[in-house]
Design a protein around this motif. Structure first.
Motif, PDB file in Angstrom:
ATOM      1  N   ARG A 160       0.820  -1.210   0.000  1.00 28.98           N
ATOM      2  CA  ARG A 160       0.000   0.000   0.000  1.00 28.98           C
ATOM      3  C   ARG A 160       0.854   1.260   0.000  1.00 28.98           C
ATOM      4  O   ARG A 160       0.521   2.250  -0.664  1.00 28.98           O
ATOM      5  N   PHE A 161       1.959   1.243   0.728  1.00 27.66           N
ATOM      6  CA  PHE A 161       2.804   2.430   0.808  1.00 27.66           C
ATOM      7  C   PHE A 161       3.353   2.812  -0.561  1.00 27.66           C
ATOM      8  O   PHE A 161       3.244   3.974  -0.992  1.00 27.66           O
ATOM      9  N   TYR A 162       3.953   1.852  -1.257  1.00 25.37           N
ATOM     10  CA  TYR A 162       4.561   2.171  -2.550  1.00 25.37           C
ATOM     11  C   TYR A 162       3.498   2.484  -3.603  1.00 25.37           C
ATOM     12  O   TYR A 162       3.716   3.311  -4.485  1.00 25.37           O
ATOM     13  N   GLU A 163       2.357   1.831  -3.499  1.00 24.37           N
ATOM     14  CA  GLU A 163       1.263   2.142  -4.406  1.00 24.37           C
ATOM     15  C   GLU A 163       0.757   3.569  -4.167  1.00 24.37           C
ATOM     16  O   GLU A 163       0.496   4.327  -5.114  1.00 24.37           O
TER      17      GLU A 163
ATOM     18  N   ALA B  95       5.881  12.046   2.679  1.00 23.25           N
ATOM     19  CA  ALA B  95       5.493  10.628   2.659  1.00 23.25           C
ATOM     20  C   ALA B  95       4.477  10.282   3.738  1.00 23.25           C
ATOM     21  O   ALA B  95       3.879   9.201   3.700  1.00 23.25           O
ATOM     22  N   ARG B  96       4.249  11.179   4.684  1.00 28.76           N
ATOM     23  CA  ARG B  96       3.417  10.873   5.841  1.00 28.76           C
ATOM     24  C   ARG B  96       2.009  10.392   5.489  1.00 28.76           C
ATOM     25  O   ARG B  96       1.537   9.403   6.078  1.00 28.76           O
ATOM     26  N   PRO B  97       1.275  11.010   4.562  1.00 27.72           N
ATOM     27  CA  PRO B  97      -0.056  10.484   4.236  1.00 27.72           C
ATOM     28  C   PRO B  97      -0.031   9.035   3.748  1.00 27.72           C
ATOM     29  O   PRO B  97      -0.915   8.247   4.098  1.00 27.72           O
TER      30      PRO B  97
ATOM     31  N   MET C 245      11.855   2.887   8.279  1.00 31.34           N
ATOM     32  CA  MET C 245      13.084   2.434   7.651  1.00 31.34           C
ATOM     33  C   MET C 245      13.063   2.490   6.128  1.00 31.34           C
ATOM     34  O   MET C 245      14.108   2.584   5.491  1.00 31.34           O
ATOM     35  N   VAL C 246      11.872   2.424   5.508  1.00 28.68           N
ATOM     36  CA  VAL C 246      11.836   2.300   4.044  1.00 28.68           C
ATOM     37  C   VAL C 246      11.314   3.535   3.314  1.00 28.68           C
ATOM     38  O   VAL C 246      11.453   3.608   2.085  1.00 28.68           O
ATOM     39  N   TYR C 247      10.725   4.494   4.000  1.00 29.14           N
ATOM     40  CA  TYR C 247      10.117   5.605   3.267  1.00 29.14           C
ATOM     41  C   TYR C 247      11.155   6.395   2.480  1.00 29.14           C
ATOM     42  O   TYR C 247      10.853   6.997   1.436  1.00 29.14           O
ATOM     43  N   ARG C 248      12.415   6.397   2.935  1.00 32.20           N
ATOM     44  CA  ARG C 248      13.473   7.133   2.242  1.00 32.20           C
ATOM     45  C   ARG C 248      13.798   6.543   0.873  1.00 32.20           C
ATOM     46  O   ARG C 248      14.431   7.221   0.046  1.00 32.20           O
TER      47      ARG C 248
ATOM     48  N   VAL D 296      16.787   0.922  -2.381  1.00 32.37           N
ATOM     49  CA  VAL D 296      17.265   0.799  -1.005  1.00 32.37           C
ATOM     50  C   VAL D 296      18.607   1.517  -0.892  1.00 32.37           C
ATOM     51  O   VAL D 296      19.473   1.374  -1.766  1.00 32.37           O
ATOM     52  N   GLU D 297      18.800   2.258   0.166  1.00 29.12           N
ATOM     53  CA  GLU D 297      19.946   3.156   0.287  1.00 29.12           C
ATOM     54  C   GLU D 297      21.289   2.473   0.172  1.00 29.12           C
ATOM     55  O   GLU D 297      22.212   3.002  -0.421  1.00 29.12           O
ATOM     56  N   HIS D 298      21.440   1.275   0.731  1.00 30.39           N
ATOM     57  CA  HIS D 298      22.757   0.648   0.711  1.00 30.39           C
ATOM     58  C   HIS D 298      23.156   0.282  -0.718  1.00 30.39           C
ATOM     59  O   HIS D 298      24.320   0.252  -1.064  1.00 30.39           O
ATOM     60  N   ARG D 299      22.206   0.034  -1.605  1.00 30.33           N
ATOM     61  CA  ARG D 299      22.497  -0.236  -2.997  1.00 30.33           C
ATOM     62  C   ARG D 299      22.965   1.046  -3.701  1.00 30.33           C
ATOM     63  O   ARG D 299      23.814   1.018  -4.568  1.00 30.33           O
TER      64      ARG D 299
END
Length: 277
Positions: free
Chosen positions: A157-160, A183-185, A252-255, A270-273
């Motif tokens: 749902r978040f990414y959608e 990203a909060r909403p 952890m993932v919204y960034r 993902v940030e480390h990539r």
């Protein structure tokens, strides 16, 4: 015998091999009905039922061995295996998520599971020993099962939602909003959606439904009132765990939806990539 074991207050009804075959036959009949109606889910239903039978019997055998041994290291190994499997299942169910989320999902599950298991075992039930396998292992399985579903739904749902709100996110960033504010909403929407099944279960338990753990203890000959107390503890733990796990994974993932310059990213990474490039 550990104090947490359910004391039988009636007759238990064990299931023999014929009972299992009849239950499997019911699924076969349902699969046949699906084939006649061209629903396209008959094979999936039958395969899932066969897989569930094998997995549950295998887990029953393993749990029986771990409980008899009373070895805390075996309990830890079994729970670790369940956590690893939970990560794989979460990522396989979540749709439209970037690769490389195994670490955040595992960290979210480990932190929240340790917190919930510790509180339930040490503050609520207080078994002796503290690692009582017949309590810790089933409790871990029930909590993980519900959390995995909530995390998968929440991530999807978040990414959608972020894709649907792309123009809104760009506007908010242009007006000076932080990545979190933009990203909060979507974060709130994903957490609410992940919590819906849990809140529905809490609201209907005891009136519309008799949940699985309570029903299982009663069928096995346990005291119904004691089973009701156990069931409430489980439902309360699931509700708290689901909210904590969903919130932690979102933090952890919204960034992943933003660049280092606070711009919306079409393809989350993902940030480390990103650092490895």
């Amino acid at each position: 015998m550990y104090p947490v074991a359910v004391q039988a207050s009636g007759t238990s009804y064990p299931i023999d091999i014929w009972g299992l075959l009849i239950a499997l036959t019911m699924v076969i009949v349902a699969s046949g009905l699906s084939w006649l109606m061209h629903l396209g889910i008959g094979k999936t239903l039958l395969w899932s039922a066969c897989r569930a039978l094998v997995q549950l019997c295998a887990m029953g055998f393993i749990m029986g061995y771990v409980i008899k041994s009373g070895n805390p290291w075996l309990v830890l190994i079994l729970i670790t295996g369940m956590l690893v499997a939970a990560v794989q299942i979460t990522l396989s169910r979540a749709k439209g998520v970037p690769k490389g989320l195994a670490g955040p999902v595992l960290l979210s599950l480990v932190i929240t599971m340790l917190l919930m298991i510790s509180m339930v075992t040490e503050l609520v039930i207080r078994p002796h020993p503290w690692y009582a396998p017949q309590l810790v292992v089933p409790l871990t399985g029930m909590l993980l099962g519900n959390t995995v579903s909530a995390l998968a739904v929440g991530l999807s749902r978040f990414y959608e939602s972020m894709k649907e709100r792309r123009n809104e996110v760009d506007t908010l960033l242009a007006l000076g909003a932080t990545r979190w504010e933009a990203a909060r909403p979507s974060i709130i929407s994903s957490i609410r959606l992940g919590l819906l099944p849990t809140t529905a279960s809490l609201a209907s338990s005891g009136i519309v439904t008799i949940p699985g753990m309570m029903a299982g203890q009663v069928i096995a000959g346990g005291d119904p009132f004691n089973a009701a107390k156990y069931q409430f503890v489980i439902l309360a733990s699931i509700a708290a765990l689901t909210l904590l796990a969903d919130t932690l994974i979102m933090v952890m993932v919204y960034r992943t939806c933003f660049t280092a310059d606070d711009q919306y990213r079409d393809k989350p990474v993902v940030e480390h990539r990103k650092r490895n490039r």
